[in-house]
Design a protein around this motif. Structure first.
Motif, PDB file in Angstrom:
ATOM      1  N   UNK A   1       0.805  -1.228   0.000  1.00  0.00           N
ATOM      2  CA  UNK A   1       0.000   0.000   0.000  1.00  0.00           C
ATOM      3  C   UNK A   1       0.837   1.277   0.000  1.00  0.00           C
ATOM      4  N   UNK A   2       2.103   1.180   0.383  1.00  0.00           N
ATOM      5  CA  UNK A   2       2.947   2.376   0.449  1.00  0.00           C
ATOM      6  C   UNK A   2       3.485   2.786  -0.908  1.00  0.00           C
ATOM      7  N   UNK A   3       3.336   1.922  -1.923  1.00  0.00           N
ATOM      8  CA  UNK A   3       3.884   2.260  -3.240  1.00  0.00           C
ATOM      9  C   UNK A   3       2.799   2.555  -4.267  1.00  0.00           C
ATOM     10  N   UNK A   4       1.547   2.717  -3.824  1.00  0.00           N
ATOM     11  CA  UNK A   4       0.474   3.142  -4.727  1.00  0.00           C
ATOM     12  C   UNK A   4      -0.523   2.041  -5.019  1.00  0.00           C
ATOM     13  N   UNK A   5      -1.653   2.468  -5.605  1.00  0.00           N
ATOM     14  CA  UNK A   5      -2.694   1.532  -5.978  1.00  0.00           C
ATOM     15  C   UNK A   5      -3.733   1.277  -4.909  1.00  0.00           C
ATOM     16  N   UNK A   6      -3.576   1.911  -3.744  1.00  0.00           N
ATOM     17  CA  UNK A   6      -4.526   1.741  -2.654  1.00  0.00           C
ATOM     18  C   UNK A   6      -5.088   3.107  -2.263  1.00  0.00           C
ATOM     19  N   UNK A   7      -6.206   3.101  -1.531  1.00  0.00           N
ATOM     20  CA  UNK A   7      -6.794   4.353  -1.074  1.00  0.00           C
ATOM     21  C   UNK A   7      -5.853   5.032  -0.086  1.00  0.00           C
TER      22      UNK A   7
ATOM     23  N   UNK B   1       2.581 -11.064  -5.113  1.00  0.00           N
ATOM     24  CA  UNK B   1       2.055 -11.983  -4.110  1.00  0.00           C
ATOM     25  C   UNK B   1       2.396 -13.434  -4.441  1.00  0.00           C
ATOM     26  N   UNK B   2       2.589 -13.739  -5.719  1.00  0.00           N
ATOM     27  CA  UNK B   2       3.057 -15.084  -6.059  1.00  0.00           C
ATOM     28  C   UNK B   2       4.492 -15.308  -5.584  1.00  0.00           C
ATOM     29  N   UNK B   3       5.247 -14.223  -5.396  1.00  0.00           N
ATOM     30  CA  UNK B   3       6.625 -14.324  -4.925  1.00  0.00           C
ATOM     31  C   UNK B   3       6.730 -14.429  -3.410  1.00  0.00           C
ATOM     32  N   UNK B   4       5.625 -14.221  -2.714  1.00  0.00           N
ATOM     33  CA  UNK B   4       5.702 -14.186  -1.252  1.00  0.00           C
ATOM     34  C   UNK B   4       6.225 -15.486  -0.635  1.00  0.00           C
TER      35      UNK B   4
ATOM     36  N   UNK C   1       6.830  -4.651  -3.430  1.00  0.00           N
ATOM     37  CA  UNK C   1       6.973  -5.061  -4.839  1.00  0.00           C
ATOM     38  C   UNK C   1       8.146  -4.348  -5.506  1.00  0.00           C
ATOM     39  N   UNK C   2       8.705  -4.997  -6.520  1.00  0.00           N
ATOM     40  CA  UNK C   2       9.711  -4.331  -7.343  1.00  0.00           C
ATOM     41  C   UNK C   2       9.037  -3.218  -8.149  1.00  0.00           C
ATOM     42  N   UNK C   3       9.815  -2.279  -8.621  1.00  0.00           N
ATOM     43  CA  UNK C   3       9.268  -1.156  -9.393  1.00  0.00           C
ATOM     44  C   UNK C   3       8.456  -1.678 -10.568  1.00  0.00           C
ATOM     45  N   UNK C   4       7.201  -1.249 -10.635  1.00  0.00           N
ATOM     46  CA  UNK C   4       6.331  -1.632 -11.741  1.00  0.00           C
ATOM     47  C   UNK C   4       5.794  -3.048 -11.678  1.00  0.00           C
TER      48      UNK C   4
END
Length: 344
Positions: free
Chosen positions: A9-15, A52-55, A42-45
């Motif tokens: 959420x800190x890198x965008x896409x969330x409210x 989440x598949x990488x978690x 997440x990595x950039x972009x």
């Protein structure tokens, strides 16, 4: 315990609200150092689904004892306990925003797969099914600087009035009320009724990005002859929002569905009255300090707005005191207690 926190959420896409919850919770968890916090970003972009598949690989790489997400994501194959956050279930309350089948399936999967489910209010907990509710823990969100009854040393709140060319008349503040779910139309109906009575001229300040919903509301205001009393500021900084909250006569938060409604807590912490609907998350958060009004009753709203203007000055410190202690440290403490439940 070494816990990986999904910080996406800190890198965008969330409210803005979800981003604030993640940022403030992580800051206090790291400062308290009760949990060994590992931020997973997440990595950039990188698309959210790929991240989440990488978690599971990140769990092994960082030797994590658990994964905590501030959203309803439910990655599989982690091999460690998962804690998810369900902020709200709007479809339970007839709200269309974030109520499509993807959101419903994501919430269902998250509730079924998680070891624990974080919800911010009892209002949201009641929306869960019986099986999920047994694993739910109510963790209320908090407030912190810059939201306070007094501005920081050297700060003059009134400078915000000049910056945004606002007048000296008392005003309502509607933070982020540019989407249909915020029901700005009902705020306008109460404001129109108050103006029609002729005993009080009240302005309205709306923050948030421009949307089609906002343009429709402004058209309604123009038809009612209120357009000259309304100011739309776009997106504002936290410092600007805090100053506006301290200056406002009242903050109405009339949404039909909210999971918590941070503006309610932040307004009270700033010493400003709030008007909220009955049987809502907002009413739960405000408690006895909130003014509970049927939002479809324009006369009742007008009365509440007028009362806020008349009493705000003498209620200021009592309102702030009513939420004292409801800080992000308390949120972090509750999250730590939740992870102690899951400790091996």
């Amino acid at each position: 315990m070494r816990i990986g926190f999904d910080a996406s959420p800190l890198v965008g896409g969330f409210s803005a609200g979800v981003a604030r919850v993640a940022a403030c919770s992580l800051e206090r968890l790291e400062a308290r150092a009760v949990l060994d916090v590992v931020r997973l970003v997440p990595a950039a972009g990188e698309p959210p689904a790929r991240f989440r598949r990488r978690l599971p690989a990140l769990v092994r790489e960082h030797r994590l004892d658990g994964v905590h997400t501030f959203a309803s994501a439910s990655p599989r194959g982690l091999g460690v306990p998962l804690v998810v956050t369900l902020h709200e279930l709007p479809w339970r309350h007839g709200v269309a925003e974030h109520a499509g089948w993807r959101h419903r399936i994501a919430a269902l999967l998250a509730a079924n797969r998680a070891a624990r489910i974080v919800v911010p209010t009892e209002f949201v907990a009641r929306d869960l099914g019986r099986r999920a509710r047994s694993r739910a823990r109510v963790v209320p969100w908090g407030f912190g600087p810059p939201f306070a009854v007094e501005p920081p040393p050297g700060v003059v709140d009134e400078a915000v009035l000049e910056r945004f060319r606002l007048g000296a008349e008392p005003f309502l503040l509607a933070p982020g009320a540019t989407r249909e779910k915020k029901r700005l139309d009902l705020v306008l109906a109460g404001m129109e009724r108050l103006h029609r009575r002729g005993d009080l001229r009240l302005g309205l300040v709306v923050t948030g990005r421009e949307t089609a919903d906002l343009r429709r509301s402004l058209g309604q205001a123009s038809t009612a002859g209120l357009n000259r009393w309304i100011s739309t500021l776009g997106e504002v900084t936290d410092d600007e929002l805090a100053a506006l909250m301290r200056l406002a006569a009242c903050v109405p938060v009339l949404s039909a569905s909210e999971g918590f409604a941070l503006p309610v807590l932040e307004a009270l912490a700033s010493g400003t009255p709030v008007v909220v609907p009955p049987a809502s998350a907002q009413a739960e958060v405000a408690g006895a300090a909130g003014t509970v009004v049927d939002p479809r009753d324009a006369d009742a709203l007008a009365d509440a707005f007028g009362e806020a203007v008349a009493t705000r000055g003498r209620r200021r410190y009592a309102l702030a005191e009513s939420v004292a202690g409801r800080t992000w440290d308390r949120t972090a403490e509750a999250l730590e207690a939740l992870w102690r439940e899951l400790a091996p």
